[in-house]
Enzyme design. Structure first.
Site, PDB file in Angstrom:
ATOM      1  N   SER B  23       0.632  -1.092  -0.103  1.00  0.00           N
ATOM      2  CA  SER B  23      -0.015  -0.028  -0.061  1.00  0.00           C
ATOM      3  C   SER B  23       0.903   1.168   0.179  1.00  0.00           C
ATOM      4  CB  SER B  23      -0.865  -0.180   1.314  1.00  0.00           C
ATOM      5  OG  SER B  23      -2.061   0.872   1.129  1.00  0.00           O
ATOM      6  N   HIS B  37      -2.815   7.061  -4.422  1.00  0.00           N
ATOM      7  CA  HIS B  37      -2.804   5.926  -3.761  1.00  0.00           C
ATOM      8  C   HIS B  37      -2.831   4.649  -4.467  1.00  0.00           C
ATOM      9  CE1 HIS B  37      -5.724   2.915  -1.545  1.00  0.00           C
ATOM     10  NE2 HIS B  37      -4.827   2.911  -0.575  1.00  0.00           N
ATOM     11  N   ASN B  39      -3.195   0.071  -3.670  1.00  0.00           N
ATOM     12  CA  ASN B  39      -3.174  -1.119  -2.501  1.00  0.00           C
ATOM     13  C   ASN B  39      -3.374  -2.544  -3.048  1.00  0.00           C
ATOM     14  OD1 ASN B  39      -5.385  -2.778  -0.961  1.00  0.00           O
ATOM     15  ND2 ASN B  39      -3.535  -2.371   0.283  1.00  0.00           N
ATOM     16  N   TYR B  40      -2.566  -3.372  -3.155  1.00  0.00           N
ATOM     17  CA  TYR B  40      -2.770  -4.486  -3.633  1.00  0.00           C
ATOM     18  C   TYR B  40      -2.548  -5.570  -2.495  1.00  0.00           C
ATOM     19  CZ  TYR B  40      -3.755  -2.422  -7.923  1.00  0.00           C
ATOM     20  OH  TYR B  40      -4.303  -1.230  -8.988  1.00  0.00           O
ATOM     21  N   ARG B 192      -0.297  -1.880  14.079  1.00  0.00           N
ATOM     22  CA  ARG B 192       0.721  -0.884  14.020  1.00  0.00           C
ATOM     23  C   ARG B 192       0.053   0.412  13.382  1.00  0.00           C
ATOM     24  NH1 ARG B 192       4.616   1.288  11.305  1.00  0.00           N
ATOM     25  NH2 ARG B 192       6.721   1.687  12.560  1.00  0.00           N
TER      26      ARG B 192
END
Lengths: 232, 232
Positions: B23, B37, B39-40, B192
């Site tokens: 990401s 942005h 994300n995969y 986190r």
């Protein structure tokens, strides 16, 4: 918006209600003047059998950028004196409730140094409860204004302004992720978004892995937010 | 984190799983360079009977501060070409999915001008799905870098910077209020937090009742966010 689950008996699935409140947030430019927030509200619900339920809620809380023990004492003590006129348990109970409510769970920090917060107040009588809430509302100015006056001309550095901005990022996190009023407002079709989000600061900042160095005034602030203190 | 409800059969209440993803978010300083942005991600779950379920998800989307039709065409067309190598329905379906997903409901606006977004991709075969996701990931750089190069030296005014900051306030609103990954992360004990919130901009701004004047480039941007367009 009741904090404790009380079953209300509607008529044909309807619960006529009446709600009112006053809410205010001030985010000062000077990082030596804390952010203040207060909200006082009244709800009335008519059950199916004509029975009326009512309760008050609200509170006043302070979000400083730096710890100032005199300011914290003044703020909490003024609230305590106002509470004590009505019930000796109000301040200790509502102080704890405030610390519990304004808690940023994912950070393990409170939003600020608290104040008082309560909900579902429906005793000892409507008149007495209203008198108490009026005392709370009248205490906002004497709680906050002396602190503003005291720090109005305090000089500040770019570093202090940056720390203020980071703290305001946390303020945004609390309000958007946890605050019940904001969540309820955003989820209510047709609600006035500008009124709901007016509590957000003008500007805020996020820094990756921001952690103040040991022994700094920034670290002192974090320590207090991680371990809420008794100020009076 | 499945978008469609699929009943998974655990063993003794347990569902051993494996999840991985990449990401990234870039919030440039210059308001003429959009935020990007992507994300995969890949999930694998072992059901009680030893049966393995797996799926891919992700997407790439662009959040400009001003409308630039050439940039929007380039971004979407590069994604479309990558999708078309695998299935002619991927781009149109995943473009719509993206607009639907990155929607700030309380504002009636999308976060940006979209791109592609998909979830639960488990067909036609694991190898083909993986090849498609690899094509998507390889398309991030050719989608975005030409736009960065083009605007790298664009001059900007204080007003343009302010509008960028207001748009970043909306970015924060989407990520903290609606994004499934952020909500899931913040609610997961021990996660986190710095990794989850790294998607937030360095700085953001909220202005009460901010509404751009008619005919301005700011109003043009809002119009597009309120009524998502087909760019290719």
């Amino acid at each position: 918006m009741r904090s404790r689950g009380k079953v209300l008996k509607g008529k044909d699935g309807k619960l006529p209600f009446c709600a009112m409140g006053v809410s205010s947030v001030i985010h000062p430019k000077n990082p030596h003047i804390p952010t203040v927030h207060f909200n006082y509200r009244y709800f009335e619900i008519e059950e199916g059998d004509g029975n009326k339920q009512w309760w008050f809620g609200g509170g006043t809380d302070l979000t400083p950028v730096y710890v100032n023990k005199d300011d914290a004492f003044h703020f909490h003590n003024t609230l305590k004196e106002a509470c004590n006129k009505h019930h000796s348990q109000y301040y200790p109970d509502f102080k704890k409730w405030c610390d519990r409510y304004f808690y940023i769970r994912h950070r393990g920090e409170t939003r600020g140094i608290g104040g008082i917060f309560f909900d579902d107040l429906d005793s000892p009588s409507q008149e007495e409860a209203f008198n108490f809430v009026k005392s709370c509302a009248r205490t906002v100015v004497p709680c906050y204004l002396p602190i503003v006056h005291k720090h109005l001309s305090d000089a500040f550095t770019d570093e202090e302004k940056d720390w203020q901005q980071v703290r305001r990022g946390r303020y945004v996190e609390f309000n958007l992720v946890y605050d019940r009023g904001v969540k309820f407002g955003l989820a209510t079709p047709g609600s006035r978004i500008e009124s709901i989000l007016m509590s957000l600061p003008l500007t805020a900042r996020w820094e990756y892995m921001h952690e103040p160095a040991k022994g700094t005034r920034e670290a002192e602030m974090l320590e207090v937010l991680r371990n809420p203190k008794d100020w009076v």
